[in-house]
Design an enzyme around this catalytic site. Structure first.
Site, short mmCIF file in Angstrom:
data_model
loop_
_atom_site.label_atom_id
_atom_site.label_comp_id
_atom_site.label_asym_id
_atom_site.label_seq_id
_atom_site.Cartn_x
_atom_site.Cartn_y
_atom_site.Cartn_z
N CYS A 28 4.49 -2.89 1.02
CA CYS A 28 4.11 -3.82 2.08
C CYS A 28 5.32 -4.33 2.86
O CYS A 28 5.23 -4.55 4.07
CB CYS A 28 3.31 -4.99 1.52
SG CYS A 28 4.11 -5.89 0.17
N HIS A 81 3.60 -10.26 -1.87
CA HIS A 81 2.90 -9.57 -0.79
C HIS A 81 3.58 -9.95 0.51
O HIS A 81 4.23 -11.01 0.59
CB HIS A 81 1.42 -9.94 -0.77
CG HIS A 81 0.59 -9.09 0.14
ND1 HIS A 81 0.70 -7.71 0.18
CD2 HIS A 81 -0.35 -9.41 1.08
CE1 HIS A 81 -0.14 -7.23 1.09
NE2 HIS A 81 -0.78 -8.24 1.65
N ASP A 97 -2.39 -8.08 8.05
CA ASP A 97 -2.26 -7.66 6.66
C ASP A 97 -2.88 -6.28 6.55
O ASP A 97 -4.10 -6.12 6.67
CB ASP A 97 -2.98 -8.67 5.75
CG ASP A 97 -2.89 -8.29 4.27
OD1 ASP A 97 -2.32 -7.23 3.95
OD2 ASP A 97 -3.42 -9.05 3.44
#
Length: 205
Positions: A28, A81, A97
């Protein structure tokens, strides 16, 4: 242009559609770096409106709901994250996201409510913190040799992205400085969930 209120009904996404974004599962931090790079190169919005947001805590155990890795009502427990925050000049902020089942992009208030819920119902050791870094600083300073994604035998836990590792003139690996929620370390500013929501959420909440 952006409407008369915080709904920003004419908001145009700063990114391509989700399935056209550069994406590698479990990377990520690099996915968001590439998204920042896209925004910088396409000039639709000023880069200074955008931020990389690292979400973690001291235990590196954070619950996030509405993630593709956990369909249904339960959260995923990530060590960290990363999402992109766009503070639109139209009056509303948006979260990008690439791992959520929520819209892409998602209005900030909706994302916070559905993905983070409330700290009131979460044991203190699992409460999330947020390191918010300006996108230009993220592009300039982030580096990763992807070593965190190898097991003790040197095998990849997940296939690495197809492009070369991201590095700077000063570093080949500083990911831990971004994951750290120590405000004395690294770049950007560190917030609690309530501080993050107050700083970037709708003023009309």
């Amino acid at each position: 242009m952006e409407g008369n209120g915080p709904t920003a009904v004419h908001y145009q996404p700063a990114s391509p559609p989700r399935d056209a974004c550069v994406y590698s599962s479990c990377y990520c931090e690099e996915n968001i770096w590439k998204l920042c790079e896209y925004i910088k190169n396409h000039d639709q919005y000023p880069l200074e409106e955008c931020y990389a947001v690292f979400i973690s805590n001291e235990r590196k155990m954070i619950p996030i709901w509405k993630q593709q890795a956990r369909p249904g009502d339960g959260p995923v427990i990530w060590d960290y994250h990363v999402v992109l925050l766009h503070v639109s000049s139209g009056g509303q902020s948006f979260i990008y996201d690439l791992d959520t089942v929520l819209p892409f992009p998602c209005p900030f208030d909706t994302y916070v409510e559905d993905a983070f819920k409330s700290d009131d119902d979460i044991h203190p050791q699992f409460r999330r913190k947020f390191r918010v870094i300006r996108a230009d600083s993220y592009l300039k300073n982030f580096a990763s040799d992807r070593s965190h994604m190898k097991d003790s035998s040197g095998n990849w836990r997940e296939p690495p992205p197809p492009y070369p590792c991201i590095e700077t003139g000063d570093s080949k690996m500083n990911l831990n400085d971004f994951i750290s929620m120590d405000p004395e370390v690294g770049w950007g500013a560190v917030y609690t969930l309530s501080e993050f929501t107050h700083r970037f959420g709708s003023k009309n909440c």
